[in-house]
Scaffold this motif. Sequence first.
Motif, short mmCIF file in Angstrom:
data_model
loop_
_atom_site.label_atom_id
_atom_site.label_comp_id
_atom_site.label_asym_id
_atom_site.label_seq_id
_atom_site.Cartn_x
_atom_site.Cartn_y
_atom_site.Cartn_z
N GLY A 26 0.80 -1.21 0.00
CA GLY A 26 0.00 0.00 0.00
C GLY A 26 0.83 1.26 0.00
N LEU A 27 0.14 2.39 0.17
CA LEU A 27 0.78 3.69 0.14
C LEU A 27 1.89 3.82 1.17
CD1 LEU A 27 0.76 6.67 -0.88
CD2 LEU A 27 -0.97 7.12 0.88
N TRP A 28 1.68 3.17 2.35
CA TRP A 28 2.60 3.37 3.46
C TRP A 28 3.72 2.33 3.52
CZ3 TRP A 28 1.90 7.96 5.34
CH2 TRP A 28 0.64 8.54 5.27
N ALA A 29 3.78 1.42 2.55
CA ALA A 29 4.74 0.32 2.61
C ALA A 29 6.18 0.81 2.58
CB ALA A 29 4.49 -0.66 1.47
N ARG A 30 6.43 1.94 1.95
CA ARG A 30 7.82 2.40 1.80
C ARG A 30 8.35 3.13 3.03
NH1 ARG A 30 7.08 7.91 -1.25
NH2 ARG A 30 4.82 7.97 -1.55
N PHE A 31 7.52 3.34 4.03
CA PHE A 31 7.96 4.08 5.20
C PHE A 31 8.31 3.15 6.35
CE2 PHE A 31 5.17 7.09 2.98
CZ PHE A 31 6.05 8.16 2.83
N ASP A 32 9.37 3.50 7.04
CA ASP A 32 9.73 2.80 8.27
C ASP A 32 8.71 3.17 9.34
OD1 ASP A 32 11.11 2.70 11.01
OD2 ASP A 32 12.51 1.60 9.72
N PRO A 33 8.26 2.19 10.17
CA PRO A 33 7.30 2.52 11.22
C PRO A 33 7.74 3.68 12.10
CG PRO A 33 7.53 0.14 11.02
CD PRO A 33 8.57 0.74 10.11
N TYR A 34 9.05 3.81 12.33
CA TYR A 34 9.55 4.88 13.19
C TYR A 34 9.21 6.26 12.63
CZ TYR A 34 12.63 7.44 16.34
OH TYR A 34 13.11 8.31 17.29
N GLU A 35 9.19 6.38 11.30
CA GLU A 35 8.87 7.66 10.67
C GLU A 35 7.45 8.12 10.97
OE1 GLU A 35 10.22 8.37 6.55
OE2 GLU A 35 10.91 6.30 6.60
N LEU A 36 6.55 7.16 11.22
CA LEU A 36 5.15 7.49 11.41
C LEU A 36 4.69 7.33 12.85
CD1 LEU A 36 3.77 5.64 8.25
CD2 LEU A 36 4.35 8.07 8.49
N SER A 37 5.56 6.85 13.71
CA SER A 37 5.14 6.54 15.09
C SER A 37 6.18 7.00 16.10
CB SER A 37 4.91 5.02 15.24
OG SER A 37 3.95 4.58 14.32
N SER A 38 6.70 8.20 15.90
CA SER A 38 7.68 8.74 16.83
C SER A 38 7.55 10.26 16.87
CB SER A 38 9.11 8.37 16.40
OG SER A 38 9.45 9.01 15.17
N VAL A 152 0.70 6.45 22.11
CA VAL A 152 2.05 6.34 22.66
C VAL A 152 3.00 5.98 21.53
CG1 VAL A 152 3.53 5.14 24.30
CG2 VAL A 152 1.15 5.64 24.91
N TRP A 153 3.87 6.91 21.20
CA TRP A 153 4.85 6.70 20.13
C TRP A 153 6.14 6.11 20.69
CZ3 TRP A 153 3.71 12.20 17.81
CH2 TRP A 153 2.60 12.10 16.95
N PHE A 154 7.00 5.65 19.79
CA PHE A 154 8.30 5.11 20.19
C PHE A 154 9.01 6.10 21.11
CE2 PHE A 154 7.94 2.86 15.99
CZ PHE A 154 7.90 1.57 16.51
N GLY A 155 9.48 5.59 22.24
CA GLY A 155 10.24 6.42 23.17
C GLY A 155 9.40 7.17 24.17
N GLU A 156 8.06 7.16 24.03
CA GLU A 156 7.21 7.85 24.98
C GLU A 156 6.76 6.90 26.08
OE1 GLU A 156 5.09 11.35 22.35
OE2 GLU A 156 4.06 9.42 22.47
N PRO A 157 6.59 7.40 27.30
CA PRO A 157 6.14 6.53 28.40
C PRO A 157 4.66 6.20 28.27
CG PRO A 157 6.26 8.80 29.15
CD PRO A 157 6.82 8.80 27.74
#
Length: 243
Positions: A26-38, A152-157
């Motif tokens: 899909g559209l988001w396949a080229r993105f690393d999860p960290y780019e969208l969840s941090s 809660v994104w990567f690195g957040e409590p």
Amino acid sequence: MRIAVLTGAGISAESGVPTFRDDKNGLWARFDPYELSSTQGWNDHPERVWAWYLWRHHLVQRVDPNDGHRAVAEWERIPGIVDVSVITQNVDNLHERAGSSAVHHLHGSLFEFRCDICDSAYHGELPDMPEPQLEANPPVCPCGGLIRPDIVWFGEPLPDGPWDASVEAVRATDLLVVVGTSSIVYPAAGLPELALAQGTVVVEVNPEPTPLSADATVTLRESASTALPTLLQQLPSLLGKKS
């Protein structure tokens, strides 16, 4: 009898909620999860992150709770059960829509939003997004900050309220049912360990083995929608076979 239920992505996947890793083409396949969840991804590209979560928000609204969600909600109405606490790592609202009244979201919710500067809750209307888009402008708070998903994104409590309520529920429960979770993401993965350390019965429901499998009181290699509707009726015999 008190019951606590810890759920992960597996129970929602049965309703058709894809994880990031399911979007292979899909559209988001080229993105690393960290780019969208941090927070770093948000600071670098808020329009991209907002579009990703807005699409998921609307996607979840188009799917329905499955038999696993509904079974957990029905447990609240069984005579003799005084409390059913749902502790979920999922950010959807399928447990609530199935009828569960006590749901603790450890990782936040796609249905709650707040300002990235002043933390004020946002209750404004959201534009529809029937198909994924690469970018969308997030709403702006009166203070000038941008409205972000309360996830809660990567690195957040983890949020203190849901976490403290989850620990309290596990400490008070007579039975912990762990459903569709990998049992590798901490601190949530520590909740079954807490239950086992105090002698609580722990039932794992997962088609695949996990690090919890060897220690769980009972392990069922079934999906949530298959195992949960009849779990409580089968539990005495399952525990009898274990002993």
